[in-house]
Design an enzyme around this catalytic site. Structure first.
Site, PDB file in Angstrom:
ATOM      1  CG  HIS A 125      -1.979  -1.191   0.928  1.00 40.12           C
ATOM      2  ND1 HIS A 125      -1.815  -2.415   1.506  1.00 40.12           N
ATOM      3  CD2 HIS A 125      -3.040  -1.292   0.108  1.00 40.12           C
ATOM      4  CE1 HIS A 125      -2.776  -3.225   1.074  1.00 40.12           C
ATOM      5  NE2 HIS A 125      -3.536  -2.562   0.235  1.00 40.12           N
ATOM      6  CB  CYS A 177      -9.287  -1.124 -10.044  1.00 41.97           C
ATOM      7  SG  CYS A 177      -9.816  -2.351  -8.864  1.00 41.97           S
TER       8      CYS A 177
HETATM    9  C1  PEP Z   1      -6.289  -4.977  -5.734  1.00 41.91           C
HETATM   10  O1  PEP Z   1      -6.175  -5.832  -4.864  1.00 41.91           O
HETATM   11  O2  PEP Z   1      -5.906  -5.132  -6.925  1.00 41.91           O
HETATM   12  C2  PEP Z   1      -6.880  -3.667  -5.410  1.00 41.91           C
HETATM   13  C3  PEP Z   1      -7.096  -2.771  -6.345  1.00 41.91           C
HETATM   14  O3  PEP Z   1      -7.176  -3.412  -4.114  1.00 41.91           O
HETATM   15  P1  PEP Z   1      -6.084  -2.967  -3.012  1.00 41.91           P
HETATM   16  O4  PEP Z   1      -4.778  -2.720  -3.727  1.00 41.91           O
HETATM   17  O5  PEP Z   1      -6.592  -1.753  -2.349  1.00 41.91           O
HETATM   18  O6  PEP Z   1      -6.039  -4.159  -2.125  1.00 41.91           O
END
Ligand code: PEP
Ligand code: MG
Length: 580
Positions: free
Chosen positions: A193, A500
């Site tokens: 993150h 995404c």
């Molecule tokens: C993913 O897991 O690809 C996603 C977009 O969610 P996050 O990165 O917030 O877990």
């Protein structure tokens, strides 16, 4: 001069002053010894930190009780009791006096021993308290490390390059962004993150730099290359000149791409692809217009909770959602309901670090039903004014939990007298969701592939460890086949499907996804120019050829082959450090 090699996670070049940041954690406290004369001064620091922590816990408790509920708030009674226990103060004081160590070390020794004793008691209630003891210990350490309650990252000198073992999302969010020119860490993968935040803020970043903190002692200047994943400490003149040359080429390629920002995102043969934004916080919404994006495909709302000491109230939440919705006009704004994880959970929720997979996605949200319902209420209230809002549930693994969440939305919509039905989507980011896809699709209006987690759970690869770049792990044929299967099922059922995960922000992977049939990409806004530029130079036939090639190739050799499929004018641009 010393050079280190790591993983490039956010492209760009940073030439700056080294700022070493050590995040306070009970199990990683630096042992500092003191003299007998210093003991009482350290004890005073401990008492002041205890007072601040007690005050903080009491405020948090009140707010959680008001906003979430009495039972969730009661957890803080145990924290307050531990912090106010005179035995804790005495034991730490004795530890400092007898071992001549600073307050942090004496505190860590005491809390670790206390937590260990609780954990091995054989009693369930006591074992649970062990987790609270660690939590309380980390909170106190943070107060000990804070100067007047301020994080050391909140105010930084200009041109700072942060050196850290790892950065938690809350630390990245609270950083003095205008003065950070680069981030270098020892751990944290490309889809961790903190890396996602660095990319969205367009801060060059490199992870996986082994021995970074040890090498940083007595170094003041560094050159960070976020395109190649390298870091040079105390560079020579020649290294500086080469760095400046590479940076100039990178900046030129970026300006060239930005010239195309106002063009629609379509392939050379005319196939249109929607390009939306992944945003992490309220201020990111301005980037949607700046990069001419077709709305917001992923609003990671959990970050709003991380910087708060209590659950944000409805008006505060709604203000964020309204701002995003207003900035996007008629384009969709996809509010992803909170998706906490061990490395990104709010201060007001106590979390056992060993239960990392319990604390994820919709499953966890349904267990925190008051907090969840409160978020749904804020979204629904905003949707009354802004019909372009849609809801996206994270990490759905089965139709029954989806049904429970949809029922909640229905109840809240009725209570709030919402006159239209909000579009609701599910994130497909676990193998379980792929197996349950027909039942999931039946219940939702759209799906969004979260390939960061899908890669993690399909390929058994920890997204938070530095190992490979995003494109290296995303090129695994099994992951690509999983994505193709999702797209085919969604197309058969007429269900819109987007992607995404961070791989969509890589220009070559974006081309492959389009070749697999995806027509909606949600990307880090700062990456939109390179993705748009690439797609506008590609035909659908080339994108399909790239997808076919990757789906059958050995991922370690695929990139070379793929580069030959892409038109030559793109190859030279992509070689200038535009990949992630
Ligand atoms: C993913 O897991 O690809 C996603 C977009 O969610 P996050 O990165 O917030 O877990
Ligand atoms: Mg995810």
């Amino acid at each position: 001069m010393k050079a280190l090699r790591g993983i490039a996670v956010s492209p760009g070049y940073a030439n700056g002053n080294v700022v070493v940041y050590r995040s306070p954690m009970l199990d990683a406290v630096e042992r500092r010894t003191i003299s007998t004369d210093e003991v009482e001064g350290e004890f005073k620091r401990l008492c002041a930190a205890l007072d601040r922590a007690i005050e903080e816990v009491s405020v948090v408790r009140q707010q959680v009780a008001a906003d979430v509920g009495e039972s969730e708030a009661s957890i803080f009674d145990a924290h307050a009791a531990m912090l106010s226990d005179p035995v804790l103060k005495d034991h730490v004081h004795v530890g400092m006096r007898e071992n001549l160590v600073c307050a942090e070390v004496a505190l860590a020794d005491e809390m670790q021993a206390f937590a260990k004793g609780l954990a091995s008691s054989g009693n369930d209630y006591m074992s649970e308290l062990a987790m609270d003891a660690r939590d309380v210990g980390n909170r106190l350490l943070r107060h000990l490390s804070l100067d007047e309650g301020k994080s050391p990252l909140a105010e930084l000198p200009p041109h700072s390059v942060i050196f850290a073992r790892d950065l938690m999302p809350s630390e990245t969010v609270g950083m003095d962004r205008k003065n950070v020119t680069g981030i270098a860490t020892e751990s944290g993968g490309p889809t961790s993150h903190a890396a996602i935040l660095a990319r969205s803020l367009a801060i060059p970043a490199v992870t996986g730099l082994n021995g970074l903190l040890d090498s940083a002692a007595s170094v003041s200047i560094c050159l960070l290359d976020g395109a190649r994943g390298s870091l040079v400490l105390d560079p020579s003149d020649l290294q500086r000149r080469r760095f400046v040359g590479r940076r100039r080429k990178f900046e030129l390629s970026q300006s060239l791409m930005r010239l195309m920002e106002r063009e629609v995102c379509q392939l050379r043969n005319g196939t249109c692809v929607k390009l939306l934004a992944n945003i992490n916080q309220g201020s990111d919404v301005d980037l949607v217009g700046e990069h001419n994006l077709d709305g917001i495909g992923l609003y990671r709302t959990e970050l709003m909770y991380l910087s708060a000491h209590s659950a944000p109230s409805h008006p505060i939440q709604s203000r964020h959602y309204n701002r995003a919705a207003a900035a996007c006009g008629d384009n969709p704004v996809t509010i992803r309901t909170f998706d906490f994880a061990v490395e990104k959970h709010p201060l007001f929720l106590s979390v056992d670090p060993s239960s990392s997979l319990e604390l994820r996605g919709l499953r966890f949200a349904l267990r925190q039903s008051r907090l969840f319902k409160s978020q749904l209420r804020a979204i629904v209230r905003s949707a009354k004014k802004f019909p372009n809002l849609r809801i996206l549930f994270p990490m759905v693994t089965g139709w029954w939990e989806l049904k429970e969440a949809l029922d909640l939305v229905k109840v809240v919509s009725e209570e709030e007298q919402l006159e239209h039905k909000m579009p609701i989507g599910a994130m497909i980011e676990t193998p379980a969701a792929i197996f349950a896809l027909p039942e999931i699709i039946e219940q939702v209006d759209f799906i969004s592939i979260g390939c960061n987690d899908l890669a993690q759970y399909t390929l058994a690869m920890d997204r938070s460890s530095p190992g490979q770049t995003i494109s290296e792990c995303s090129l695994h044929p099994s992951l690509l086949r999983a994505i193709r299967q999702i797209v085919e099922t969604a197309d058969r059922e007429n269900c819109p499907v987007g992607i995404c995960g961070e791989a969509a922000s890589d220009p070559i992977m974006a081309g492959i996804f389009v070749g697999l049939g995806i027509r909606e990409l949600s990307v880090s806004p700062a990456r939109a120019p390179v993705v748009r530029y690439t797609l506008r130079h590609l035909t659908l036939a080339e994108a399909k050829r790239a997808a076919d090639c990757a789906i059958h190739a050995d991922p370690s050799a695929a990139m070379g082959e793929l580069q030959t499929i892409f038109p030559p004018e793109l190859r030279s641009i992509l070689a200038m450090g535009s990949r992630v």
